[in-house]
Design an enzyme around this catalytic site. Structure first.
Site, PDB file in Angstrom:
ATOM      1  N   TYR A 203      86.729  18.285  34.501  1.00  0.00           N
ATOM      2  CA  TYR A 203      86.036  17.050  34.183  1.00  0.00           C
ATOM      3  C   TYR A 203      85.796  16.347  35.665  1.00  0.00           C
ATOM      4  CZ  TYR A 203      88.552  17.146  29.739  1.00  0.00           C
ATOM      5  OH  TYR A 203      89.093  17.703  28.513  1.00  0.00           O
TER       6      TYR A 203
ATOM      7  N   THR B 225      82.881  20.513  31.801  1.00  0.00           N
ATOM      8  CA  THR B 225      83.188  19.725  30.315  1.00  0.00           C
ATOM      9  C   THR B 225      82.177  18.594  30.442  1.00  0.00           C
ATOM     10  OG1 THR B 225      85.369  20.506  29.898  1.00  0.00           O
ATOM     11  CG2 THR B 225      84.477  18.764  28.703  1.00  0.00           C
TER      12      THR B 225
ATOM     13  N   LYS C 145      80.057  23.289  29.286  1.00  0.00           N
ATOM     14  CA  LYS C 145      80.708  23.454  27.977  1.00  0.00           C
ATOM     15  C   LYS C 145      80.381  22.062  27.304  1.00  0.00           C
ATOM     16  CE  LYS C 145      85.508  23.934  26.097  1.00  0.00           C
ATOM     17  NZ  LYS C 145      85.607  22.423  25.529  1.00  0.00           N
TER      18      LYS C 145
ATOM     19  N   HIS D  48      84.021  20.512  21.204  1.00  0.00           N
ATOM     20  CA  HIS D  48      85.182  20.148  21.876  1.00  0.00           C
ATOM     21  C   HIS D  48      86.384  20.025  20.657  1.00  0.00           C
ATOM     22  CE1 HIS D  48      86.327  18.075  25.657  1.00  0.00           C
ATOM     23  NE2 HIS D  48      87.542  18.099  25.083  1.00  0.00           N
TER      24      HIS D  48
ATOM     25  N   ILE E 254      86.985  29.592  15.367  1.00  0.00           N
ATOM     26  CA  ILE E 254      86.950  30.999  15.231  1.00  0.00           C
ATOM     27  C   ILE E 254      88.518  31.590  14.832  1.00  0.00           C
ATOM     28  CG2 ILE E 254      86.691  33.109  16.412  1.00  0.00           C
ATOM     29  CD1 ILE E 254      84.301  31.531  17.768  1.00  0.00           C
TER      30      ILE E 254
END
Length: 343
Positions: A126, A152, A216, A240, A275
């Site tokens: 971050y 991120t 991401k 997220h 997933i």
């Protein structure tokens, strides 16, 4: 019942209730976290027949690192709350399965110690308002052997959690968090997430570390292209885990648009979120992902059986993927193309 299907319930018996709640919860009313798994299951297959599937090969590379299967572990925090060995057990479990680990910047274990395990790993970052804190974290990660930086990008502020009962912070020891910073070197204000980021941060991170940067939290094709044009080596399609903007679309729905936007670029594409099956992995790869990442399931596996649980999680999903590829008539990952999928 599949072992994977019982993981969360088994983990809940071992975890303190606030920790289990923190791991599983989404933001606000929980719309996005609730839709994630079903979104992958909504796709249907158009399998090939009369194809030689006597040998199926799951091996690939991610940012040049060979892996035995296209299933990685996403960066997650508070791993020492799941297992006393925390990130060390996670890293060892991932390494035994022949994969790559994402390590949270909030990790409760030093990057140096994680690096000594020998498993290839990427550091998640971050960017915070005090850039010096971010730079210290990056320098420690590079020294510890990180192979990539995972930026991120979907957290200019932290998503709102509508919590009941004691929070996770009431049961978390201080040494289970931010092990790669010296406590006296920062304040809470220093760690406030930066809300002024632009794609220029990708070049800044690349130059500072000499490592490839993976962005991401991307859910749009135009944002993916902006990141690619700015030098991103990879994109992770992610909401997220449903923990940021509630109502953000599932990654399974965002993936095709992002894949189309990155076509013809060198930027590698990954996906996470919801997933849970080999068939979900097959869908993600056919829609354009090079590999997928697991977040919550890896935490459940770590809590249930430590290093061995993490290895089993990856191995079981790899076996399911191989089985699905045989039934789909696709013996190689290269054979997983969008025409295999419909909705």
């Amino acid at each position: 019942m599949r072992w994977i299907d019982g993981l969360e319930a088994a983990a809940a018996e071992k975890l303190p209730e606030p920790v289990h709640r923190y791991f599983r919860q989404g933001s606000a009313s929980g719309i996005s976290v609730g839709e994630a798994v079903a979104a992958w299951s909504a796709y249907r297959f158009r399998p090939h027949v009369l194809t030689d599937v006597s040998t199926v090969d799951l091996r690939t590379t991610v940012l040049g690192t060979p892996v035995d299967l296209p299933v990685l572990v996403a960066p997650t925090t508070l791993q020492r709350q799941a297992s006393p060995d925390g990130e060390l057990a996670m890293a060892a479990g991932v390494g035994a399965a022949g994969s790559v680990l994402g390590v949270s910047s909030n990790a409760g274990t030093t990057f140096a110690a994680i690096g000594e395990v020998g498993t290839p790993w990427w550091v998640q970052i971050y960017v915070v308002k005090n850039r010096d804190i971010t730079l210290k974290m990056l320098d420690a990660a590079v020294a510890g052997g990180a192979r990539a930086v995972v930026l991120t990008a979907d957290t200019p502020v932290v998503g709102r959690k509508e919590d009941d009962g004691p929070t996770v912070w009431s049961v978390t020891p201080s040494d289970h968090l931010l092990a790669n910073l010296v406590e006296d070197d920062y304040t809470d204000d220093d760690l406030t997430k930066a809300d002024d980021l632009t794609p220029d941060v990708i070049g800044w991170l690349t130059e500072r570390t000499g490592l490839p940067v993976v962005v991401k939290g991307v859910l749009r094709g135009d944002d993916a292209k902006r990141c690619s044009d700015a030098g991103a080596a990879g994109i992770i399609v992610s909401n997220h885990g449903g923990r940021q903007l509630d109502g953000a679309i599932p990654t399974a729905e965002a993936l095709p648009e992002v894949a189309a936007a990155l076509a013809g670029t060198p930027t590698e594409l990954y996906a996470d979120g919801g997933i849970r099956r080999g068939e979900h992995i097959l869908t993600a790869l056919a829609l354009g992902a090079r590999a997928v990442l697991l977040g919550r399931p890896a935490l459940w596996a770590l809590a249930v059986d430590g290093q061995a649980g993490v290895t089993r999680l990856l191995t079981d999903l790899g076996e399911e993927l191989e089985h699905a590829m045989r039934l789909a008539g696709t013996p190689t990952l290269a054979a997983l193309t969008p025409d295999l999928i419909t909705k």
